[in-house]
Design a protein around this motif. Structure first.
Motif, PDB file in Angstrom:
ATOM      1  N   SER A 113       7.688  25.798  28.050  1.00  0.00           N
ATOM      2  CA  SER A 113       6.846  24.800  28.706  1.00  0.00           C
ATOM      3  C   SER A 113       7.554  24.255  29.941  1.00  0.00           C
ATOM      4  O   SER A 113       8.770  24.051  29.955  1.00  0.00           O
ATOM      5  CB  SER A 113       6.495  23.655  27.751  1.00  0.00           C
ATOM      6  OG  SER A 113       7.556  22.736  27.645  1.00  0.00           O
ATOM      7  N   GLN A 139       2.446  29.505  22.527  1.00  0.00           N
ATOM      8  CA  GLN A 139       2.340  29.177  21.114  1.00  0.00           C
ATOM      9  C   GLN A 139       0.929  28.708  20.767  1.00  0.00           C
ATOM     10  O   GLN A 139       0.417  28.999  19.682  1.00  0.00           O
ATOM     11  CB  GLN A 139       3.356  28.104  20.727  1.00  0.00           C
ATOM     12  CG  GLN A 139       3.425  27.886  19.223  1.00  0.00           C
ATOM     13  CD  GLN A 139       4.473  26.873  18.829  1.00  0.00           C
ATOM     14  OE1 GLN A 139       4.322  25.685  19.105  1.00  0.00           O
ATOM     15  NE2 GLN A 139       5.538  27.327  18.189  1.00  0.00           N
ATOM     16  N   ASN A 164       9.551  20.963  29.428  1.00  0.00           N
ATOM     17  CA  ASN A 164      10.831  21.146  28.746  1.00  0.00           C
ATOM     18  C   ASN A 164      11.864  21.778  29.665  1.00  0.00           C
ATOM     19  O   ASN A 164      13.047  21.411  29.640  1.00  0.00           O
ATOM     20  CB  ASN A 164      10.642  22.004  27.496  1.00  0.00           C
ATOM     21  CG  ASN A 164      10.020  21.235  26.342  1.00  0.00           C
ATOM     22  OD1 ASN A 164      10.003  20.006  26.343  1.00  0.00           O
ATOM     23  ND2 ASN A 164       9.490  21.951  25.363  1.00  0.00           N
ATOM     24  N   THR A 199       0.935  22.191  11.267  1.00  0.00           N
ATOM     25  CA  THR A 199       1.461  23.446  11.793  1.00  0.00           C
ATOM     26  C   THR A 199       0.705  24.602  11.170  1.00  0.00           C
ATOM     27  O   THR A 199       0.524  24.649   9.960  1.00  0.00           O
ATOM     28  CB  THR A 199       2.955  23.585  11.465  1.00  0.00           C
ATOM     29  OG1 THR A 199       3.644  22.506  12.088  1.00  0.00           O
ATOM     30  CG2 THR A 199       3.492  24.899  12.007  1.00  0.00           C
ATOM     31  N   ASN A 219       0.840  21.308  23.987  1.00  0.00           N
ATOM     32  CA  ASN A 219       1.143  19.875  23.952  1.00  0.00           C
ATOM     33  C   ASN A 219       1.012  19.261  25.353  1.00  0.00           C
ATOM     34  O   ASN A 219       1.784  19.598  26.256  1.00  0.00           O
ATOM     35  CB  ASN A 219       2.565  19.669  23.425  1.00  0.00           C
ATOM     36  CG  ASN A 219       2.844  18.225  23.100  1.00  0.00           C
ATOM     37  OD1 ASN A 219       2.322  17.313  23.721  1.00  0.00           O
ATOM     38  ND2 ASN A 219       3.691  17.997  22.107  1.00  0.00           N
ATOM     39  N   GLU A 232       3.852  24.147  21.167  1.00  0.00           N
ATOM     40  CA  GLU A 232       4.951  23.678  21.999  1.00  0.00           C
ATOM     41  C   GLU A 232       4.727  24.061  23.450  1.00  0.00           C
ATOM     42  O   GLU A 232       5.138  23.355  24.371  1.00  0.00           O
ATOM     43  CB  GLU A 232       6.270  24.264  21.491  1.00  0.00           C
ATOM     44  CG  GLU A 232       7.500  23.840  22.275  1.00  0.00           C
ATOM     45  CD  GLU A 232       7.821  22.362  22.142  1.00  0.00           C
ATOM     46  OE1 GLU A 232       8.660  21.882  22.926  1.00  0.00           O
ATOM     47  OE2 GLU A 232       7.241  21.677  21.273  1.00  0.00           O
ATOM     48  N   ASN A 233       4.059  25.173  23.674  1.00  0.00           N
ATOM     49  CA  ASN A 233       3.693  25.635  25.014  1.00  0.00           C
ATOM     50  C   ASN A 233       2.401  26.423  24.871  1.00  0.00           C
ATOM     51  O   ASN A 233       1.882  26.606  23.760  1.00  0.00           O
ATOM     52  CB  ASN A 233       4.817  26.478  25.636  1.00  0.00           C
ATOM     53  CG  ASN A 233       5.268  27.580  24.709  1.00  0.00           C
ATOM     54  OD1 ASN A 233       4.482  28.448  24.322  1.00  0.00           O
ATOM     55  ND2 ASN A 233       6.541  27.567  24.317  1.00  0.00           N
TER      56      ASN A 233
END
Length: 263
Positions: free
Chosen positions: A64, A180, A67, A3, A145, A176-177
């Motif tokens: 995303s 990000q 999600n 991260t 991702n 995460e998307n």
């Protein structure tokens, strides 16, 4: 995956926005639009224009596409879903979760973007990335991702096409998307990343680095489709229609989206 710490100079505006459902949200009857994070700045501008012109308001939740599709199946209170990949709309419609097959509202692109001061130079063919990777000069590189973010899927396809995917794995940081991923790419802790062209063009992001478009034939098209969910009310219907109006289409084009002429 590691991260990346966020550098303060990276604008907080490109952080993903999460929908909070609680007492405050329950008192606000404005419909919630679930929008893919590549739309963040474009759809915020469109929503503001919609409110100015009509007096009606929508709430935006950015994230995303994969999600959001899962959340819709779990009963999330969205009324419009603006996906970054039309297959997610098709699958939801097949399961009876959207009113119809929806409308294609844009075709997106991906770009390689690097922060100012990076040793990596962005180029359309990713030649410098390949050279630096071979020389052991890449420490971190980021994409969304690909397990659930369409822009990550297309970034992976582009890297596979260029023959870099496997070699980049030890240095890959996944957002995460795509919003990000842009945040990570511009943090100063990575050499760069592959993000949405629309984010690279945004006035809030463009000053943070430099970018180049990746050839569109290196990946499957980012055909972006939206649909009304079964619980959509009149305000959601009005915003959905507004997305196809010239003023909204002009904003989309300004953020680098190809506006389709047909379905």
């Amino acid at each position: 995956m590691p991260t990346l710490p966020n550098r303060r100079s990276v604008l907080s505006a490109i952080a993903a926005i999460s929908l909070t459902v609680g007492p405050a949200a329950a008192r606000d009857d404005a419909p919630v639009v679930a929008a893919a994070s590549d739309l963040q700045f474009a759809v915020e501008e469109i929503a503001a224009a919609f409110e100015t012109e009509t007096g009606m308001r929508v709430r935006l939740s950015m994230g995303s596409t994969g999600n959001f599709a899962r959340q819709i199946r779990e009963g999330a209170p969205f009324q419009i879903f603006m996906a970054a990949d039309e297959q997610f709309i098709a699958d939801l419609h097949a399961d009876g979760l959207t009113r119809d097959k929806g409308d294609l509202y844009a075709i997106g692109r991906v770009a390689i973007m690097v922060p100012h001061g990076s040793t990596l130079t962005p180029d359309a063919e990713l030649d410098n990335l390949a050279e630096m990777l071979a020389a052991g000069q890449i420490t971190r590189f980021t994409i969304a991702n690909p397990d659930h973010a369409p822009y990550g899927m297309r970034a992976r396809e582009a890297l596979i096409t260029r023959g870099l995917w496997e070699d980049l794995q030890p240095f890959m940081v996944l957002g995460e998307n795509v919003s990000q991923a842009a945040q990570f790419a511009l943090s100063g802790n990575a050499e760069g990343g592959i993000i949405a062209y629309s984010l690279a063009l945004a006035p809030q992001v463009a000053p943070q680095g430099t970018f180049e478009l990746i050839p569109e034939d290196w990946h499957e098209p980012l055909r972006q489709r939206m649909a009304l969910l079964n619980n959509a009310g009149p305000v959601a219907e009005a915003f959905y229609a507004y997305m196809m109006e010239p003023s909204a289409l002009e904003i989309m084009a300004r953020y680098g989206f190809v506006v389709p002429e047909g379905q």
